[in-house]
Design a protein around this motif. Structure first.
Motif, PDB file in Angstrom:
ATOM      1  N   VAL A  42     -11.884 -26.094 -14.423  1.00 39.60           N
ATOM      2  CA  VAL A  42     -11.113 -25.229 -14.899  1.00 39.60           C
ATOM      3  C   VAL A  42     -11.705 -24.558 -16.154  1.00 39.60           C
ATOM      4  N   LEU A  43     -12.429 -25.247 -16.634  1.00 40.04           N
ATOM      5  CA  LEU A  43     -13.306 -24.676 -18.170  1.00 40.04           C
ATOM      6  C   LEU A  43     -14.448 -23.972 -17.372  1.00 40.04           C
ATOM      7  N   GLY A  44     -14.873 -24.430 -16.377  1.00 42.35           N
ATOM      8  CA  GLY A  44     -16.034 -23.465 -15.743  1.00 42.35           C
ATOM      9  C   GLY A  44     -15.511 -22.510 -15.260  1.00 42.35           C
ATOM     10  N   CYS A  45     -14.542 -22.248 -14.382  1.00 39.19           N
ATOM     11  CA  CYS A  45     -13.834 -21.127 -13.723  1.00 39.19           C
ATOM     12  C   CYS A  45     -13.352 -20.215 -14.761  1.00 39.19           C
ATOM     13  N   ASP A  46     -12.870 -20.737 -16.133  1.00 35.05           N
ATOM     14  CA  ASP A  46     -12.481 -19.838 -17.174  1.00 35.05           C
ATOM     15  C   ASP A  46     -13.981 -18.933 -17.664  1.00 35.05           C
ATOM     16  N   LYS A  47     -14.894 -19.649 -17.621  1.00 37.63           N
ATOM     17  CA  LYS A  47     -16.233 -19.291 -18.310  1.00 37.63           C
ATOM     18  C   LYS A  47     -16.865 -18.173 -17.324  1.00 37.63           C
ATOM     19  N   LEU A  48     -16.344 -18.200 -16.069  1.00 42.27           N
ATOM     20  CA  LEU A  48     -16.798 -17.255 -15.041  1.00 42.27           C
ATOM     21  C   LEU A  48     -16.634 -15.768 -15.409  1.00 42.27           C
ATOM     22  N   ASN A  49     -15.502 -15.678 -16.352  1.00 42.98           N
ATOM     23  CA  ASN A  49     -15.013 -14.402 -16.934  1.00 42.98           C
ATOM     24  C   ASN A  49     -15.694 -13.909 -18.499  1.00 42.98           C
ATOM     25  N   ASP A  50     -16.449 -14.842 -18.758  1.00 43.33           N
ATOM     26  CA  ASP A  50     -17.094 -14.773 -19.944  1.00 43.33           C
ATOM     27  C   ASP A  50     -17.768 -13.281 -20.343  1.00 43.33           C
ATOM     28  N   PRO A  51     -17.832 -12.717 -21.392  1.00 43.47           N
ATOM     29  CA  PRO A  51     -18.485 -11.328 -21.561  1.00 43.47           C
ATOM     30  C   PRO A  51     -19.845 -11.509 -21.589  1.00 43.47           C
TER      31      PRO A  51
ATOM     32  N   GLU B 275     -11.419 -17.441  -5.025  1.00 50.56           N
ATOM     33  CA  GLU B 275     -11.435 -16.640  -3.664  1.00 50.56           C
ATOM     34  C   GLU B 275     -10.837 -15.422  -3.858  1.00 50.56           C
ATOM     35  N   ALA B 276      -9.647 -15.477  -4.500  1.00 54.49           N
ATOM     36  CA  ALA B 276      -8.963 -14.107  -4.377  1.00 54.49           C
ATOM     37  C   ALA B 276      -9.137 -13.441  -6.001  1.00 54.49           C
ATOM     38  N   SER B 277      -9.256 -14.422  -6.949  1.00 54.09           N
ATOM     39  CA  SER B 277      -9.553 -13.797  -8.227  1.00 54.09           C
ATOM     40  C   SER B 277     -10.806 -13.357  -8.592  1.00 54.09           C
ATOM     41  N   ASN B 278     -11.944 -13.934  -8.103  1.00 59.37           N
ATOM     42  CA  ASN B 278     -13.238 -13.572  -8.386  1.00 59.37           C
ATOM     43  C   ASN B 278     -14.063 -14.035  -7.102  1.00 59.37           C
ATOM     44  N   SER B 279     -13.963 -13.132  -6.457  1.00 55.26           N
ATOM     45  CA  SER B 279     -14.599 -13.183  -4.945  1.00 55.26           C
ATOM     46  C   SER B 279     -16.217 -13.254  -4.736  1.00 55.26           C
ATOM     47  N   ARG B 280     -16.442 -12.761  -5.813  1.00 57.66           N
ATOM     48  CA  ARG B 280     -18.273 -12.620  -6.102  1.00 57.66           C
ATOM     49  C   ARG B 280     -18.799 -13.969  -6.505  1.00 57.66           C
ATOM     50  N   ALA B 281     -18.110 -14.515  -7.576  1.00 54.98           N
ATOM     51  CA  ALA B 281     -18.537 -15.663  -7.939  1.00 54.98           C
ATOM     52  C   ALA B 281     -18.153 -16.894  -6.806  1.00 54.98           C
ATOM     53  N   PHE B 282     -16.978 -16.805  -6.329  1.00 53.63           N
ATOM     54  CA  PHE B 282     -16.597 -17.683  -5.142  1.00 53.63           C
ATOM     55  C   PHE B 282     -17.822 -17.716  -4.010  1.00 53.63           C
ATOM     56  N   LYS B 283     -18.252 -16.574  -3.596  1.00 55.55           N
ATOM     57  CA  LYS B 283     -19.390 -16.433  -2.703  1.00 55.55           C
ATOM     58  C   LYS B 283     -20.613 -17.234  -3.430  1.00 55.55           C
ATOM     59  N   ALA B 284     -20.959 -16.710  -4.361  1.00 52.88           N
ATOM     60  CA  ALA B 284     -22.240 -17.354  -5.135  1.00 52.88           C
ATOM     61  C   ALA B 284     -22.242 -18.932  -5.118  1.00 52.88           C
ATOM     62  N   LEU B 285     -20.963 -19.492  -5.281  1.00 54.99           N
ATOM     63  CA  LEU B 285     -20.688 -20.999  -5.263  1.00 54.99           C
ATOM     64  C   LEU B 285     -20.994 -21.462  -3.945  1.00 54.99           C
ATOM     65  N   LEU B 286     -20.453 -20.887  -2.834  1.00 57.51           N
ATOM     66  CA  LEU B 286     -20.418 -21.369  -1.642  1.00 57.51           C
ATOM     67  C   LEU B 286     -21.975 -21.341  -1.215  1.00 57.51           C
ATOM     68  N   MET B 287     -22.633 -20.208  -1.605  1.00 59.95           N
ATOM     69  CA  MET B 287     -24.254 -20.025  -1.282  1.00 59.95           C
ATOM     70  C   MET B 287     -24.924 -21.285  -2.200  1.00 59.95           C
ATOM     71  N   ALA B 288     -24.524 -21.587  -3.320  1.00 56.34           N
ATOM     72  CA  ALA B 288     -25.477 -22.536  -4.189  1.00 56.34           C
ATOM     73  C   ALA B 288     -25.050 -23.878  -3.658  1.00 56.34           C
ATOM     74  N   SER B 289     -23.858 -24.186  -3.254  1.00 57.48           N
ATOM     75  CA  SER B 289     -23.646 -25.394  -2.876  1.00 57.48           C
ATOM     76  C   SER B 289     -23.995 -26.019  -1.652  1.00 57.48           C
ATOM     77  N   LYS B 290     -24.174 -25.132  -0.754  1.00 60.36           N
ATOM     78  CA  LYS B 290     -24.510 -25.522   0.662  1.00 60.36           C
ATOM     79  C   LYS B 290     -25.862 -26.315   0.670  1.00 60.36           C
ATOM     80  N   PRO B 291     -25.967 -27.322   1.414  1.00 59.50           N
ATOM     81  CA  PRO B 291     -27.299 -28.076   1.499  1.00 59.50           C
ATOM     82  C   PRO B 291     -28.312 -27.202   2.085  1.00 59.50           C
ATOM     83  N   CYS B 292     -29.592 -27.522   1.870  1.00 59.13           N
ATOM     84  CA  CYS B 292     -30.692 -26.714   2.294  1.00 59.13           C
ATOM     85  C   CYS B 292     -30.999 -27.108   3.805  1.00 59.13           C
TER      86      CYS B 292
END
Length: 154
Positions: free
Chosen positions: A69-78, A113-130
């Motif tokens: 929750v803290l991390g998701c809130d900080k994704l909207n930090d200025p 996914e609905a509120s910050n789709s760009r961050a959601f996609k970045a998390l999906l890409m970063a968390s996928k195994p190599c």
């Protein structure tokens, strides 16, 4: 603080609503973006070291939920560096070995996914195994001088 985490400090201490990291991460209370970024980086280190040092450093699904929750809130930090640190924190949570922690994190980050789709996609890409056969493990790149068939190219 890093050396105290796990032996003296626990996630309960760090996530205390009154005077711990959540109040330091609030941009209304803490205007210095470097402080917010440093708090998130410290929390990321604590997540990655959870269970390694001391008995107090174990990461539970409840802690993972609060940290997510803290991390998701900080994704909207200025501040962009604070947003980057928040992304790294969420990636560290998604990369935990404890499946319950990962599930709790995915439950919270699914709302992105609905509120910050760009961050959601970045998390999906970063968390996928190599991929198992990455370019760095290629014999040509690693300096053995052989191609993928084992033939010497020098």
């Amino acid at each position: 603080l890093d050396k105290m985490f796990g032996n003296v400090l626990s996630f309960d201490n760090l996530l205390d609503k009154m005077d711990a990291l959540p109040s330091s991460l609030d941009e209304k209370k803490e205007r210095n973006s470097l402080v917010r970024k440093s708090c998130l980086e410290f929390l990321t280190r604590c997540v990655s070291r959870s269970g390694m040092y001391g008995k107090k450093g174990d990461l539970t699904p409840l802690h993972a939920k609060d940290i997510s929750v803290l991390g998701c809130d900080k994704l909207n930090d200025p501040d962009a560096s604070t947003r980057k640190s928040a992304t790294e924190l969420l990636v560290a949570l998604l990369g935990c070995k404890n499946e319950d922690v990962v599930l709790a994190t995915k439950t919270i980050t699914a709302s992105l996914e609905a509120s910050n789709s760009r961050a959601f996609k970045a998390l999906l890409m970063a968390s996928k195994p190599c991929a198992p056969a990455s370019i760095e493990s290629s014999p040509i790149i690693s300096g053995t001088g052989q191609n993928h068939k084992g033939v010497n190219e020098r």
